[in-house]
Motif scaffolding. Structure first.
Motif, PDB file in Angstrom:
ATOM      1  N   TRP A 160       2.746   3.131   9.171  1.00 38.42           N
ATOM      2  CA  TRP A 160       2.672   3.105   7.721  1.00 38.42           C
ATOM      3  C   TRP A 160       3.583   4.220   7.247  1.00 38.42           C
ATOM      4  O   TRP A 160       3.512   5.348   7.762  1.00 38.42           O
ATOM      5  CB  TRP A 160       1.264   3.385   7.236  1.00 38.42           C
ATOM      6  CG  TRP A 160       0.339   2.214   7.281  1.00 38.42           C
ATOM      7  CD1 TRP A 160       0.637   0.913   7.550  1.00 38.42           C
ATOM      8  CD2 TRP A 160      -1.060   2.256   7.015  1.00 38.42           C
ATOM      9  NE1 TRP A 160      -0.489   0.141   7.483  1.00 38.42           N
ATOM     10  CE2 TRP A 160      -1.557   0.953   7.148  1.00 38.42           C
ATOM     11  CE3 TRP A 160      -1.944   3.272   6.687  1.00 38.42           C
ATOM     12  CZ2 TRP A 160      -2.886   0.625   6.963  1.00 38.42           C
ATOM     13  CZ3 TRP A 160      -3.261   2.946   6.497  1.00 38.42           C
ATOM     14  CH2 TRP A 160      -3.727   1.647   6.628  1.00 38.42           C
ATOM     15  N   CYS A 205       4.473   6.376   4.047  1.00 34.20           N
ATOM     16  CA  CYS A 205       4.034   6.752   2.704  1.00 34.20           C
ATOM     17  C   CYS A 205       5.109   7.613   2.063  1.00 34.20           C
ATOM     18  O   CYS A 205       5.222   8.810   2.350  1.00 34.20           O
ATOM     19  CB  CYS A 205       2.714   7.519   2.786  1.00 34.20           C
ATOM     20  SG  CYS A 205       1.371   6.579   3.503  1.00 34.20           S
ATOM     21  N   PHE A 226       5.165   2.465  -0.598  1.00 29.08           N
ATOM     22  CA  PHE A 226       4.335   2.402   0.613  1.00 29.08           C
ATOM     23  C   PHE A 226       4.810   1.218   1.437  1.00 29.08           C
ATOM     24  O   PHE A 226       4.895   0.093   0.929  1.00 29.08           O
ATOM     25  CB  PHE A 226       2.860   2.232   0.239  1.00 29.08           C
ATOM     26  CG  PHE A 226       1.991   1.896   1.425  1.00 29.08           C
ATOM     27  CD1 PHE A 226       1.623   2.880   2.325  1.00 29.08           C
ATOM     28  CD2 PHE A 226       1.555   0.600   1.644  1.00 29.08           C
ATOM     29  CE1 PHE A 226       0.835   2.575   3.435  1.00 29.08           C
ATOM     30  CE2 PHE A 226       0.768   0.285   2.740  1.00 29.08           C
ATOM     31  CZ  PHE A 226       0.405   1.283   3.630  1.00 29.08           C
ATOM     32  N   SER A 277       4.774  -0.806   5.472  1.00 33.65           N
ATOM     33  CA  SER A 277       4.252  -0.994   6.815  1.00 33.65           C
ATOM     34  C   SER A 277       5.408  -1.524   7.651  1.00 33.65           C
ATOM     35  O   SER A 277       6.109  -2.448   7.233  1.00 33.65           O
ATOM     36  CB  SER A 277       3.106  -1.999   6.799  1.00 33.65           C
ATOM     37  OG  SER A 277       2.739  -2.342   8.116  1.00 33.65           O
ATOM     38  N   ARG A 287       7.332  -4.261   5.648  1.00 30.03           N
ATOM     39  CA  ARG A 287       6.440  -4.992   4.751  1.00 30.03           C
ATOM     40  C   ARG A 287       5.966  -4.087   3.621  1.00 30.03           C
ATOM     41  O   ARG A 287       5.830  -2.878   3.790  1.00 30.03           O
ATOM     42  CB  ARG A 287       5.241  -5.515   5.537  1.00 30.03           C
ATOM     43  CG  ARG A 287       5.665  -6.261   6.787  1.00 30.03           C
ATOM     44  CD  ARG A 287       4.534  -6.708   7.669  1.00 30.03           C
ATOM     45  NE  ARG A 287       3.631  -5.639   8.052  1.00 30.03           N
ATOM     46  CZ  ARG A 287       2.504  -5.814   8.716  1.00 30.03           C
ATOM     47  NH1 ARG A 287       2.145  -7.025   9.095  1.00 30.03           N
ATOM     48  NH2 ARG A 287       1.741  -4.801   9.036  1.00 30.03           N
ATOM     49  N   ARG A 338       3.334  -4.105  -0.154  1.00 26.62           N
ATOM     50  CA  ARG A 338       2.326  -4.772  -0.979  1.00 26.62           C
ATOM     51  C   ARG A 338       2.780  -4.913  -2.432  1.00 26.62           C
ATOM     52  O   ARG A 338       2.215  -5.705  -3.180  1.00 26.62           O
ATOM     53  CB  ARG A 338       1.014  -3.992  -0.932  1.00 26.62           C
ATOM     54  CG  ARG A 338       0.429  -3.942   0.478  1.00 26.62           C
ATOM     55  CD  ARG A 338      -0.989  -3.420   0.442  1.00 26.62           C
ATOM     56  NE  ARG A 338      -1.536  -3.266   1.772  1.00 26.62           N
ATOM     57  CZ  ARG A 338      -2.045  -4.240   2.508  1.00 26.62           C
ATOM     58  NH1 ARG A 338      -2.047  -5.464   2.060  1.00 26.62           N
ATOM     59  NH2 ARG A 338      -2.546  -3.989   3.696  1.00 26.62           N
ATOM     60  N   TYR A 392       0.671  -8.620   3.615  1.00 27.45           N
ATOM     61  CA  TYR A 392       1.703  -7.905   2.860  1.00 27.45           C
ATOM     62  C   TYR A 392       2.566  -8.975   2.211  1.00 27.45           C
ATOM     63  O   TYR A 392       3.188  -9.775   2.900  1.00 27.45           O
ATOM     64  CB  TYR A 392       2.554  -7.022   3.781  1.00 27.45           C
ATOM     65  CG  TYR A 392       1.801  -5.837   4.324  1.00 27.45           C
ATOM     66  CD1 TYR A 392       1.838  -4.614   3.666  1.00 27.45           C
ATOM     67  CD2 TYR A 392       1.046  -5.938   5.485  1.00 27.45           C
ATOM     68  CE1 TYR A 392       1.149  -3.515   4.161  1.00 27.45           C
ATOM     69  CE2 TYR A 392       0.352  -4.849   5.986  1.00 27.45           C
ATOM     70  CZ  TYR A 392       0.408  -3.644   5.320  1.00 27.45           C
ATOM     71  OH  TYR A 392      -0.274  -2.553   5.805  1.00 27.45           O
ATOM     72  N   TYR A 442      -2.890   6.919  -2.490  1.00 31.41           N
ATOM     73  CA  TYR A 442      -2.673   7.987  -1.506  1.00 31.41           C
ATOM     74  C   TYR A 442      -3.827   8.989  -1.517  1.00 31.41           C
ATOM     75  O   TYR A 442      -4.214   9.499  -0.461  1.00 31.41           O
ATOM     76  CB  TYR A 442      -1.353   8.709  -1.771  1.00 31.41           C
ATOM     77  CG  TYR A 442      -0.127   7.927  -1.366  1.00 31.41           C
ATOM     78  CD1 TYR A 442      -0.159   6.955  -0.376  1.00 31.41           C
ATOM     79  CD2 TYR A 442       1.096   8.178  -1.980  1.00 31.41           C
ATOM     80  CE1 TYR A 442       0.970   6.259  -0.005  1.00 31.41           C
ATOM     81  CE2 TYR A 442       2.239   7.496  -1.610  1.00 31.41           C
ATOM     82  CZ  TYR A 442       2.176   6.537  -0.632  1.00 31.41           C
ATOM     83  OH  TYR A 442       3.303   5.856  -0.259  1.00 31.41           O
ATOM     84  N   THR A 471      -6.509   7.467   0.481  1.00 36.42           N
ATOM     85  CA  THR A 471      -6.126   7.510   1.897  1.00 36.42           C
ATOM     86  C   THR A 471      -6.323   8.920   2.443  1.00 36.42           C
ATOM     87  O   THR A 471      -6.837   9.106   3.546  1.00 36.42           O
ATOM     88  CB  THR A 471      -4.661   7.055   2.074  1.00 36.42           C
ATOM     89  OG1 THR A 471      -4.543   5.731   1.556  1.00 36.42           O
ATOM     90  CG2 THR A 471      -4.247   7.079   3.526  1.00 36.42           C
TER      91      THR A 471
END
Length: 125
Positions: free
Chosen positions: A3, A5, A10, A12, A26, A28, A51, A91, A94
């Motif tokens: 991932w 960030c 963001f 993947s 990928r 979102r 995604y 974030y 997370t």
């Protein structure tokens, strides 16, 4: 694989199932891939997937772009560098979730009651 960030997106990143020289990047949110990699690589929209946005980018390009972004880091607090409210909130959630992996809560020196260290990373006797 990873991932990523960034303070503006963001992502993947996983291996491509079709070409070992390519990574499947990928996202979102619309525009996150382009914010990092520009418009050189077409972004495919797949609304019914985990995604919704994907681009297939050569591994060396991904590595070079990510390395350049790391080298250009000029802030001392990541979350404070995120201008987009929704991304900042994601974030922050997370950060809180990942903080639970730490034996002592952030800003504390007292271990969590009943904390169980990762079994593969216990200190060696």
């Amino acid at each position: 694989m990873a991932w990523l960030c960034f303070n503006d997106s963001f992502l993947s990143v996983v291996a491509s199932d079709k070409d070992p020289k390519v990574l499947n990047v990928r996202a979102r949110r619309v525009g996150d891939i382009e914010a990092v990699f520009g418009k050189t690589y077409p972004v495919v929209t797949l609304p019914a997937r985990d995604y919704a946005f994907r681009a297939f980018i050569p591994r060396d390009v991904v590595a070079n772009v990510v390395a350049a972004k790391l080298a250009a880091t000029d802030y001392t607090n990541f979350k404070d560098s995120v201008a987009d409210h929704h991304l900042h909130e994601a974030y922050a959630r997370t950060w809180s979730t990942m903080a639970a992996l730490q034996e002592c809560p952030p800003y504390s020196t007292k271990p969590r009651p009943g904390f169980r260290a990762h079994p593969l990373r216990l200190p060696k006797a």
